[in-house]
Enzyme design. Structure first.
Site, PDB file in Angstrom:
ATOM      1  CD  GLU A 167      -3.317  -0.992   2.573  1.00 47.16           C
ATOM      2  OE1 GLU A 167      -3.058   0.172   2.600  1.00 47.16           O
ATOM      3  OE2 GLU A 167      -4.219  -1.631   2.672  1.00 47.16           O
ATOM      4  CD  GLU A 360      -3.122  -6.405   4.650  1.00 47.94           C
ATOM      5  OE1 GLU A 360      -4.255  -4.823   5.006  1.00 47.94           O
ATOM      6  OE2 GLU A 360      -2.059  -5.314   4.354  1.00 47.94           O
TER       7      GLU A 360
HETATM    8  C1  PNW Z   1      -4.279  -1.703   5.702  1.00 48.61           C
HETATM    9  N1  PNW Z   1      -7.071   4.862   5.293  1.00 48.61           N
HETATM   10  O1  PNW Z   1      -4.345  -0.241   6.148  1.00 48.61           O
HETATM   11  C2  PNW Z   1      -2.515  -2.068   5.840  1.00 48.61           C
HETATM   12  O2  PNW Z   1      -1.809  -3.169   4.837  1.00 48.61           O
HETATM   13  C3  PNW Z   1      -2.344  -3.109   7.092  1.00 48.61           C
HETATM   14  O3  PNW Z   1      -1.993  -2.952   7.188  1.00 48.61           O
HETATM   15  C4  PNW Z   1      -3.632  -2.716   8.615  1.00 48.61           C
HETATM   16  O4  PNW Z   1      -3.727  -2.960   9.060  1.00 48.61           O
HETATM   17  C5  PNW Z   1      -4.841  -3.018   6.894  1.00 48.61           C
HETATM   18  O5  PNW Z   1      -5.419  -2.154   6.319  1.00 48.61           O
HETATM   19  C6  PNW Z   1      -6.571  -2.244   8.193  1.00 48.61           C
HETATM   20  O6  PNW Z   1      -6.468  -1.345   7.910  1.00 48.61           O
HETATM   21  C7  PNW Z   1      -4.634   0.494   5.649  1.00 48.61           C
HETATM   22  O7  PNW Z   1      -6.713   5.482   6.345  1.00 48.61           O
HETATM   23  C8  PNW Z   1      -4.599   2.069   7.047  1.00 48.61           C
HETATM   24  O8  PNW Z   1      -7.422   4.684   4.477  1.00 48.61           O
HETATM   25  C9  PNW Z   1      -5.253   2.724   6.927  1.00 48.61           C
HETATM   26  C10 PNW Z   1      -5.863   3.400   6.171  1.00 48.61           C
HETATM   27  C11 PNW Z   1      -6.401   2.582   4.601  1.00 48.61           C
HETATM   28  C12 PNW Z   1      -4.989   1.145   5.094  1.00 48.61           C
END
Ligand code: PNW
Length: 471
Positions: A167, A360
C-alpha cells in the site's frame, strides 16, 4: 524453492500480518528505530496513545503464531520484513541477527507446509533515512534496492512469493499529505514526489530480487473502486481515482504518468523528479499484483459552505469533496460492500493482465469476548459472527470476479492476530485470533474456526467459479 503463485486454475488461501503490527521487540537484536517508533510517540498520533514496541510480541512467540497459521488450513503466510532489523541505519551495515530471525521464520513456514510470502516494505522505514528526507529524496529508493538485495541473497531459495511495497498510497499520501501515518508530514504535493520514489524503489528492488533468482515478484496496492455519488461528482472522482489508482497503475502498465494524473499532480511532470529511464524500469515490473480491499470510495461534491473533507488531505490537487459512507459499516467506520471487490478485481485484471492475489481483506468488528468459566486454555470464547459474514460475502465477490474472467489466484485474510492498527492503536481489531493485552494469550475466534472448517469448500467453490476461464 517453494511453489510461488498458485497454478492457473487453482485457488489458494492465506492470512497476512505486518512486522510493526505484530513483532514488538523494538530494540532487540540490533533493530534500529523506524518512522513508526518515532511517529507513534507524538501526542494524539494513535487513538489510544499506544505503539508497536510490544505489539503481539510475535518476535518471541513466532512458533505459536506459525502453528496458528498452519491450523487455519491455508497454504500461504504473508508476512513483512522489518527493514530496520536488517539495515538498522537504512543503508550500509547489515544486522545478521535480523536476517537470522527471518531465516528461522521462513524455515518454520516450510516445516509447516506453508508458502512464505514476503513483503519488503510495510511502512517501517528506518528513521535514519527519514532524517535524510525519507521518500522525498532519491537516495531512499536506492537504499531500498540495497536492502532488497541483502534480503534476497539470504531468503530467495525459500520465499515463494515476493512483494516490494505494501500500500504505497498510505505511505505517500497518509504519511506526507494527510499526516495521519508516519512520518506525519502535511506537505500536500510532496506526497506525489514520495509516490514516484516509491514507484522507483519498487522497480529497483524488483530488479535486484530477480537478479538474485526470485521468480514471482509483485507489489501490493490498495486499489479502490471510485463510485461518484452523483453526476456532479464525476470530476473530483476522476482526480481521486488518479491519486488512489492511476499513480501506481499508469507507470506499471503504460510506462507513463497519464494526463488525468498530471492534471492533479503536476509534480510528476518534473524531469528532476521523474528522470530519464525511471518509467521504463517501472513498466511491466511485476509478475503478479496484490490487491488489498476493504471498502469502496464514494465521492460527492462538497457543500459550498462546508469545510473540506478531512480525507481531502490525502488527495492533494483534488478540489474539495465529500465522501459518502453508506451502511452497513464495520467498527472502523468502513462501508461493507463486497461488490466493490468484484469491481476492483475485474477492472484491474483488464488493465494489468497479470495474476492477482487478494493480499488483504477483512473486517474490524466489536467481538463478543466471554470468559470461559472452567478449564485451561482457551480462557475466552470469541464470537465474531459479523467477521464471518464479511469474509463469506467477500469470498463470494472474488468468485464473481473469477466468473467474469479475472485471473485471481488466491485470497489472504487480514489478519491473523489482533494487532497494532496504526493510527487506531489497539482500538480496532481485525484478527482471526484474539490477543489478550495483559498476557499475550492467543485465542482463536469463531471466524478462525470458520475458515479452518471451510477452507476446502472455499477453495473448491473458487475453482468452480473460475473453471470456465482457467482450466
Ligand atoms: C491496511 N486508511 O492499512 C494495511 O495494509 C494493514 O496494515 C492494516 O492493518 C489494514 O489495511 C487495515 O487497516 C490501512 O485510513 C490503514 O485509509 C488505513 C487506511 C487504509 C489502509
Amino acid at each position: 524453492m517453494s511453489p510461488a503463485l498458485p497454478e492457473p486454475g487453482r485457488f489458494a488461501l492465506g492470512t497476512a500480518t505486518a512486522s510493526y503490527q505484530i513483532e514488538g521487540a523494538f530494540t532487540e537484536d540490533g533493530r534500529g528505530p523506524s518512522i513508526w517508533d518515532v511517529f507513534s510517540q507524538r501526542p494524539g498520533a494513535t487513538a489510544d496513545g499506544r505503539d508497536g514496541s510490544v505489539a503481539c510480541d510475535s518476535y518471541h512467540r513466532w512458533t505459536e503464531d506459525l502453528d496458528l497459521v498452519a491450523g487455519l488450513g491455508v497454504e500461504y503466510y504473508r508476512f513483512s520484513i522489518a527493514w530496520p532489523r536488517i539495515v538498522p541505519e537504512g543503508r550500509g551495515r547489515v544486522e545478521e541477527r535480523g536476517l537470522d530471525y527471518y531465516d528461522r521464520l521462513v524455515d518454520g513456514m516450510l516445516e509447516r507446509g506453508l508458502v512464505p510470502s514476503a513483503t519488503l516494505f510495510h511502512w517501517d522505514l528506518p528513521q535514519a533515512l527519514e532524517d535524510e528526507g525519507g521518500w522525498l529524496v532519491r537516495s531512499t529508493p536506492e537504499a531500498f534496492a540495497e536492502y532488497a538485495d541483502v534480503v534476497a541473497q539470504r531468503l530467495v531459495d525459500r520465499v515463494g512469493l515476493w512483494a516490494t511495497h505494501n500500500e504505497p498510497w498510505c505511505a505517500a499520501y497518509l504519511g506526507y499529505a494527510a499526516g495521519v501515518h508516519a512520518p506525519g508530514r502535511q506537505e500536500g504535493g510532496a506526497a506525489h514526489r514520495a509516490a514516484h520514489h516509491l514507484n522507483l524503489g519498487h522497480a529497483l528492488a524488483a530488479e535486484r530480487l530477480r537478479a538474485a533468482g526470485a521468480e514471482a515478484v509483485g507489489i501490493v496496492l490498495n486499489l479502490a473502486p471510485i463510485w461518484p455519488e452523483r453526476e456532479e461528482a464525476r470530476e473530483v472522482s476522476a482526480g481521486i481515482d488518479a491519486i488512489r489508482n492511476a499513480v501506481w497503475l499508469d507507470p506499471l502498465v503504460d510506462g507513463a504518468y497519464g494526463e488525468q494524473l498530471l492534471s492533479v499532480a503536476p509534480e510528476l511532470a518534473d524531469p528532476e523528479l521523474v528522470q530519464t529511464g525511471d518509467l521504463d524500469r517501472i513498466q511491466g515490473s511485476v509478475d503478479w499484483l496484490g490487491v488489498n480491499y476493504y471498502t469502496p470510495v464514494r465521492p460527492d461534491v462538497a457543500l459550498a459552505d462546508a469545510a473540506p473533507h478531512p480525507e481531502g488531505g490525502a488527495y492533494p490537487g483534488v478540489a474539495p469533496f465529500d465522501l459518502v459512507v453508506r451502511e452497513p459499516r464495520t467498527d472502523i467506520g468502513w462501508e461493507i460492500e463486497p461488490a466493490g471487490l468484484t469491481d476492483v478485481l475485474t477492472t484491474t485484471w483488464e488493465r494489468v493482465g497479470v495474476p492477482i492475489i487478494v493480499t488483504e481483506n477483512g473486517a474490524a468488528c466489536v467481538d463478543e469476548v466471554a470468559p470461559v468459566a472452567e478449564g485451561e486454555a482457551p480462557t475466552y470464547a470469541v464470537d465474531d459472527q459479523d467477521r464471518i459474514d464479511y469474509l463469506r460475502g467477500h469470498l463470494a465477490a472474488v468468485n464473481d470476479a473469477r466468473r467474469a474472467g479475472a485471473d485471481v489466484r488466491a485470497y489472504f485474510v487480514w489478519t491473523l492476530l489482533d494487532n497494532f492498527e496504526w493510527a487506531e492503536g489497539y482500538t480496532k481489531t481485525f484478527g482471526l485470533v484474539h490477543v489478550a493485552s495483559e498476557d499475550q494469550t492467543r485465542t482463536p475466534k469463531a471466524s478462525y474456526r470458520w475458515v479452518a472448517a471451510h477452507a476446502d469448500d472455499l477453495r473448491e467453490a473458487a475453482r468452480v467459479a473460475g473453471a470456465a476461464v482457467s482450466p
